[in-house]
Design an enzyme around this catalytic site. Structure first.
Site, PDB file in Angstrom:
ATOM      1  N   GLU A 164      -4.525  -3.850  -7.566  1.00 32.39           N
ATOM      2  CA  GLU A 164      -4.044  -4.163  -6.321  1.00 32.39           C
ATOM      3  C   GLU A 164      -5.455  -4.684  -5.452  1.00 32.39           C
ATOM      4  O   GLU A 164      -6.156  -3.874  -5.340  1.00 32.39           O
ATOM      5  CB  GLU A 164      -3.375  -3.258  -5.805  1.00 32.39           C
ATOM      6  CG  GLU A 164      -2.007  -2.814  -6.392  1.00 32.39           C
ATOM      7  CD  GLU A 164      -0.878  -1.961  -5.275  1.00 32.39           C
ATOM      8  OE1 GLU A 164      -1.576  -1.394  -4.215  1.00 32.39           O
ATOM      9  OE2 GLU A 164       0.287  -1.981  -5.478  1.00 32.39           O
ATOM     10  N   GLU A 166      -7.206  -5.354  -2.366  1.00 29.88           N
ATOM     11  CA  GLU A 166      -6.929  -5.077  -0.953  1.00 29.88           C
ATOM     12  C   GLU A 166      -8.268  -5.071  -0.153  1.00 29.88           C
ATOM     13  O   GLU A 166      -9.331  -5.178  -0.843  1.00 29.88           O
ATOM     14  CB  GLU A 166      -6.580  -3.562  -1.012  1.00 29.88           C
ATOM     15  CG  GLU A 166      -5.199  -3.421  -1.877  1.00 29.88           C
ATOM     16  CD  GLU A 166      -4.395  -2.013  -1.343  1.00 29.88           C
ATOM     17  OE1 GLU A 166      -4.632  -1.593  -0.421  1.00 29.88           O
ATOM     18  OE2 GLU A 166      -3.478  -1.585  -2.241  1.00 29.88           O
ATOM     19  N   ARG A 200       2.218   1.228 -13.146  1.00 33.05           N
ATOM     20  CA  ARG A 200       3.414   0.890 -12.591  1.00 33.05           C
ATOM     21  C   ARG A 200       4.643   1.742 -13.284  1.00 33.05           C
ATOM     22  O   ARG A 200       5.640   1.881 -12.482  1.00 33.05           O
ATOM     23  CB  ARG A 200       3.850  -0.578 -12.884  1.00 33.05           C
ATOM     24  CG  ARG A 200       2.921  -1.641 -12.161  1.00 33.05           C
ATOM     25  CD  ARG A 200       2.761  -1.418 -10.673  1.00 33.05           C
ATOM     26  NE  ARG A 200       1.854  -2.222 -10.089  1.00 33.05           N
ATOM     27  CZ  ARG A 200       1.526  -2.182  -8.762  1.00 33.05           C
ATOM     28  NH1 ARG A 200       1.909  -1.352  -7.928  1.00 33.05           N
ATOM     29  NH2 ARG A 200       0.748  -3.180  -8.279  1.00 33.05           N
ATOM     30  N   GLN A 203       4.294   5.140 -11.747  1.00 32.49           N
ATOM     31  CA  GLN A 203       4.988   5.014 -10.260  1.00 32.49           C
ATOM     32  C   GLN A 203       6.529   4.851  -9.900  1.00 32.49           C
ATOM     33  O   GLN A 203       7.041   5.433  -9.238  1.00 32.49           O
ATOM     34  CB  GLN A 203       4.113   3.778  -9.750  1.00 32.49           C
ATOM     35  CG  GLN A 203       4.397   3.672  -8.128  1.00 32.49           C
ATOM     36  CD  GLN A 203       3.769   2.166  -7.714  1.00 32.49           C
ATOM     37  OE1 GLN A 203       2.931   1.499  -8.416  1.00 32.49           O
ATOM     38  NE2 GLN A 203       4.109   1.833  -6.428  1.00 32.49           N
TER      39      GLN A 203
END
Lengths: 372, 372
Positions: A164, A166, A200, A203
């Site tokens: 991700e 960020e 993923r 999660q």
């Protein structure tokens, strides 16, 4: 390039404080002592925390000094260390494009955005103890994975390891009261790039009802070099027009805006696969900090809060492989072959440049197989 | 009563390490130095962290010594401080009764338990920086609240301030690898009582999809005195029969069990309103620690993880006002009138006693109005 702050070693001994300009580093620990500067005791290392705690007047004094001093150590000669001791780590979810994409991929047929999304910057706490400095290898995590059609979960290495992209904000000055929008730059010392590695499959199975946990807690990488917030003054911009009313503590229409015009770059195995535009973020970091503290939660030096995945509206502006591959459906061309999610040995580099020319410190990481 | 460890002051100066037995305290900092004990440098204060990091052999040596030494300071003469520096704080959700009750109250008509609940101990990270010591007042938090029928959220003090009666486990010895079930007592130093204060209206509006945030992050109270894990050896018990298969890393059928037979007591304004039985917890703390680390997440000294609200099957065994009042429907008799949720000025005391007679340190807190 503006100066960036970090912690480094060149040989043995504890980390010292350094200031990077392009490909050279100034030994601030040494320079401040040699020049008998009043803040010398704040830059003795091993982290930036004492300097970060000192506040904007001291930060400005240091910036003025380092602008006059020559950085003499080659960047390639230093070993960077985690630049600050992380207190609490909070991760937000403030890109409308990203949140809507995740909603479409994980909850097809439903509303892409949850009902609270336009009312508050959604966030949650992550694991401060597993924040690591750029360059640290990331071991593929193991855990429980269950696809919707599987009868039961299985245990093993994640099959859907993701990034991700960020931007992270580092708190310097503590607070015992809520931080209003206008006080943002009295508390935040600087800015890092951050890769919130995500498994993923782990999660997806664990996150209802209390949020992500083991799918994220194995590692979060931050850049070794912290760009002072003040260096980004020239990159401030108005955030996107809000499509709903804001409660007063989040209403930034009357204050100078804290949107930032940065373009991120996601490089996977040598190929740039995306350029996410930070200016598209719906919630600004000032709103995030106002929200984080409005309930009375105190702030400590070293608190780190991240923007959430930065994704623009275009297909080449997405900040995660989940979105770039649309849940694993589409392949992404990289310098080491096609990918949906990360394979062992893959290397990810995040970079960012602001409209005023300032660059953020890059954050890199390579995937190591479990058990290697 | 077994001995308990904490940090205390009697006048000025930094906190010292103390060992409490009933209503007296031994100054361990002084005694260890006077007796030239080899661990004296680990108990200089201001927190238990150095001692906690030293491991079970040193812990046993200290326990043996303090069993011979006389505690001479009256408990009423000491000011307790936060006994350890909190690294990361994780909150689990391991009572089947509690999780099912919350499901019935918040998601009526659906399955009481989420599909993952019997496969893994659900948990999430909380805010380490707002963990406070017993006796600290709790200011009523403000935030966004929205009842299902409200057209939009409003901002103000929470109207549904709640407690969660929990047991917390404090990590002493760090780990860079997953901690198997059998290594639990090589890493965990001790046990505290913990009140995970919760603003139910803020939490209900914010928690989908990333979990609780501001509804919890304003304060979490822990007891001032830490009971060594070894003192609870005589209270170990088998957890409830599992109703589903466990993956190997969570399967404790072949290992000595880490269920603990403790009875908690929730006192509200002088009236005991509940006696939650910890032995009913579906997931043990050893399973929680194994799960927390199985993805490769490292452990630090001072990591704190809590059981989640402890609720038994009976109406007078529930560990939150949410359950005791069944979502605000029923009133609870207390020493200061009837309650559904907490009012300003209310005082909460949590206590716990183990079947082997050992008591945990109590945790108290009083509600202060916002702005007072």
């Amino acid at each position: 390039m503006a100066e960036q702050y970090g912690a480094f070693t060149t040989g043995t001994g504890p980390p010292r404080i350094g200031v990077r300009t392009d490909d050279h580093v100034l030994d601030l620990t040494e320079a401040a002592h040699a020049q008998r500067r009043p803040y010398a005791h704040l830059v003795e290392g091993p982290t930036l925390n004492p300097l970060m705690a000192a506040g904007p007047e001291v930060w400005a004094q240091v910036r003025e000094d380092v602008g006059r001093w020559e950085p003499t150590i080659a960047l390639s000669d230093v070993t960077p260390h985690l630049p600050f001791e992380v207190a609490d780590y909070v991760d937000f979810y403030s890109s409308e494009n990203h949140a809507a994409n995740v909603g479409r991929i994980f909850r097809p047929g439903g509303d892409p955005l949850p009902p609270n999304w336009k009312h508050l910057p959604i966030g949650y706490h992550g694991r401060a103890g597993t924040v690591v400095v750029s360059g640290t290898d990331v071991v593929r995590p193991r855990g429980q994975r269950k696809a919707p059609d599987d009868p039961a979960p299985t245990f093993g290495p994640t099959r859907r390891l993701d990034i991700e992209a960020e931007v992270g904000f580092v708190v310097g000055v503590p607070a015992t009261r809520p931080v209003p929008l206008g006080d943002f730059d009295r508390h935040v010392f600087g800015v890092v790039l951050l890769n919130d590695w995500s498994a993923r499959d782990i999660q997806a199975w664990e996150y209802v009802p209390l949020g992500p946990f083991l799918g994220k807690s194995f590692a979060t990488s931050v850049s070794a070099w912290v760009t002072p917030l003040a260096a980004l003054d020239g990159a401030r911009t108005r955030p996107p027009a809000r499509t709903g009313p804001l409660l007063p503590y989040l209403d930034d229409t009357g204050t100078p805006p804290w949107g930032l015009d940065l373009t991120l770059e996601v490089e996977l195995n040598g190929t740039v696969v995306s350029r996410p535009p930070f200016a598209t973020m719906y919630w600004t970091p000032a709103q995030q900090l106002a929200h984080l503290t409005v309930n009375g939660a105190t702030l400590r030096t070293g608190d780190l809060f991240a923007s959430g995945t930065v994704s623009g509206p275009a297909k080449d502006e997405l900040g995660s492989l989940l979105e770039l591959s649309w849940g694993g459906r589409d392949e992404i061309a990289t310098g080491a072959g096609k990918r949906t999610f990360l394979e062992d040995g893959d290397e990810v580099v995040l970079r960012a440049t602001a409209t005023n020319g300032v660059r953020l410190g890059e954050v890199t990481g390579r995937i190591r197989p479990h058990g290697a």
